[in-house]
Design a protein around this motif. Structure first.
Motif, short mmCIF file in Angstrom:
data_model
loop_
_atom_site.label_atom_id
_atom_site.label_comp_id
_atom_site.label_asym_id
_atom_site.label_seq_id
_atom_site.Cartn_x
_atom_site.Cartn_y
_atom_site.Cartn_z
N ALA A 66 77.71 62.38 38.05
CA ALA A 66 77.44 63.26 39.19
C ALA A 66 77.62 62.56 40.52
CB ALA A 66 76.01 63.82 39.08
N VAL A 67 77.41 61.23 40.57
CA VAL A 67 77.43 60.53 41.86
C VAL A 67 78.60 59.57 42.02
CG1 VAL A 67 74.93 60.71 42.01
CG2 VAL A 67 75.96 58.61 41.10
N ALA A 68 79.35 59.31 40.96
CA ALA A 68 80.37 58.25 41.00
C ALA A 68 81.35 58.43 42.16
CB ALA A 68 81.12 58.20 39.67
N ALA A 69 81.78 59.64 42.41
CA ALA A 69 82.82 59.87 43.41
C ALA A 69 82.32 59.70 44.85
CB ALA A 69 83.40 61.28 43.23
N VAL A 70 81.01 59.75 45.07
CA VAL A 70 80.51 59.72 46.45
C VAL A 70 79.86 58.39 46.82
CG1 VAL A 70 80.18 62.21 46.49
CG2 VAL A 70 78.28 60.75 45.81
N LEU A 71 79.70 57.47 45.87
CA LEU A 71 79.09 56.18 46.19
C LEU A 71 80.04 55.36 47.06
CD1 LEU A 71 77.53 55.16 42.75
CD2 LEU A 71 76.33 56.08 44.75
N PRO A 72 79.56 54.81 48.17
CA PRO A 72 80.43 53.95 48.99
C PRO A 72 80.87 52.71 48.23
CG PRO A 72 78.46 54.64 50.21
CD PRO A 72 78.23 55.03 48.78
N ASP A 73 82.05 52.20 48.55
CA ASP A 73 82.53 50.96 47.94
C ASP A 73 81.51 49.85 48.14
OD1 ASP A 73 84.79 52.36 47.38
OD2 ASP A 73 86.09 51.33 48.82
N GLY A 74 81.32 49.06 47.08
CA GLY A 74 80.41 47.93 47.16
C GLY A 74 78.95 48.26 46.95
N THR A 75 78.62 49.52 46.67
CA THR A 75 77.22 49.90 46.46
C THR A 75 76.60 49.12 45.31
OG1 THR A 75 77.60 52.15 47.28
CG2 THR A 75 75.67 51.81 45.88
N ARG A 76 75.39 48.58 45.53
CA ARG A 76 74.64 47.94 44.46
C ARG A 76 74.07 49.03 43.56
NH1 ARG A 76 72.50 42.81 45.47
NH2 ARG A 76 71.85 42.88 43.29
N CYS A 77 74.37 48.98 42.29
CA CYS A 77 73.90 49.98 41.34
C CYS A 77 73.16 49.30 40.20
CB CYS A 77 75.06 50.79 40.77
SG CYS A 77 75.94 51.81 41.97
N LEU A 78 71.98 49.78 39.90
CA LEU A 78 71.24 49.34 38.72
C LEU A 78 71.30 50.49 37.71
CD1 LEU A 78 70.29 47.35 40.90
CD2 LEU A 78 68.02 47.41 39.87
N ALA A 79 72.06 50.29 36.64
CA ALA A 79 72.29 51.34 35.65
C ALA A 79 71.40 51.10 34.44
CB ALA A 79 73.76 51.37 35.24
#
Length: 231
Positions: A66-79
């Motif tokens: 749902a969010v992959a396309a809108v995350l800015p480049d370089g965003t820190r993500c904890l999956a």
């Protein structure tokens, strides 16, 4: 074509290699994927500007998609797990995984990665169990929930496979499974799900809190007894 294992079969709404399916196998059951609900986007915007956030926490593959396309480049993500990280589908994100695919392990990773705290976006479904929000309350780790998707019944609803039991993972799944699983054992993941089974007129045979190890114990305790051979 899948070869029969001789184990009792349990229908659940997860792929064959999902961690919950692995817990089912460890308990001596054969997990049978029964994907009868879908994730629908809510269309809600993120609750905070990206510039305010230290990182984004993603609980599930549905949330990741749902969010992959809108995350800015370089965003820190904890999956929360490898499947969630894979669903993000991008190499220009800084993705970290906890030691286990559980909200409790994700909470530990958040604290270890950001010991000073901060503001974090929590990507979640409409009926997420709320562990992280409860754990972070009144702490320096300020979570801002973003409900990106909700669970909806598949249309048309697929026929229930031949199984000895079903596992409902949400109240909606219990409402849908109740009329379909009258003749088999019904297990509930969480008290709210058990209550939904009861409302459907088909009470759960057993219930466990929403933790994989407790599900495993429930299934071990409810293995069908083997019929004794006649003398």
């Amino acid at each position: 074509m899948t070869q029969p294992t001789g184990l009792p079969r349990l229908a659940l709404a997860r792929p064959a290699q999902h961690p919950l399916a692995e817990a089912v196998r460890r308990a001596g059951w054969e997990p049978v994927p029964y994907l009868f609900t879908n994730a629908e986007p809510t269309g809600f915007p993120p609750p905070r500007p990206w510039s305010d956030l230290a990182a984004v926490l993603v609980l599930s593959p549905a949330g990741a998609r749902a969010v992959a396309a809108v995350l800015p480049d370089g965003t820190r993500c904890l999956a929360q797990g490898a499947g969630t990280a894979e669903a993000l589908g991008r190499r220009n994100l800084a993705v970290s995984l906890p030691s286990e695919a559980r909200a409790e392990a994700l909470w530990a990773l958040l604290q270890a990665t950001f010991p000073e705290g901060g503001d974090f976006l929590l990507v979640r479904g409409e009926r997420s169990r709320g562990f992280l929000e409860s754990a972070a309350q009144d702490t320096v780790w300020r979570l801002h929930p973003w409900t990106t998707h909700r669970e909806a019944a598949a249309e048309p609803l697929p026929r229930l496979p031949v199984v000895e039991a079903v596992l409902a993972l949400s109240p909606l799944q219990a409402e849908l499974l109740g009329p379909l699983a009258v003749a088999v054992r019904r297990f509930a993941w969480g008290q709210g799900t058990a209550e939904a089974f009861a409302r459907a007129g088909t009470p759960a045979h057993a219930t466990c809190p929403p933790k994989p190890e407790l599900l495993e114990a429930l299934l071990v305790a409810n293995l069908p007894k083997k019929e004794e051979s006649p003398c």
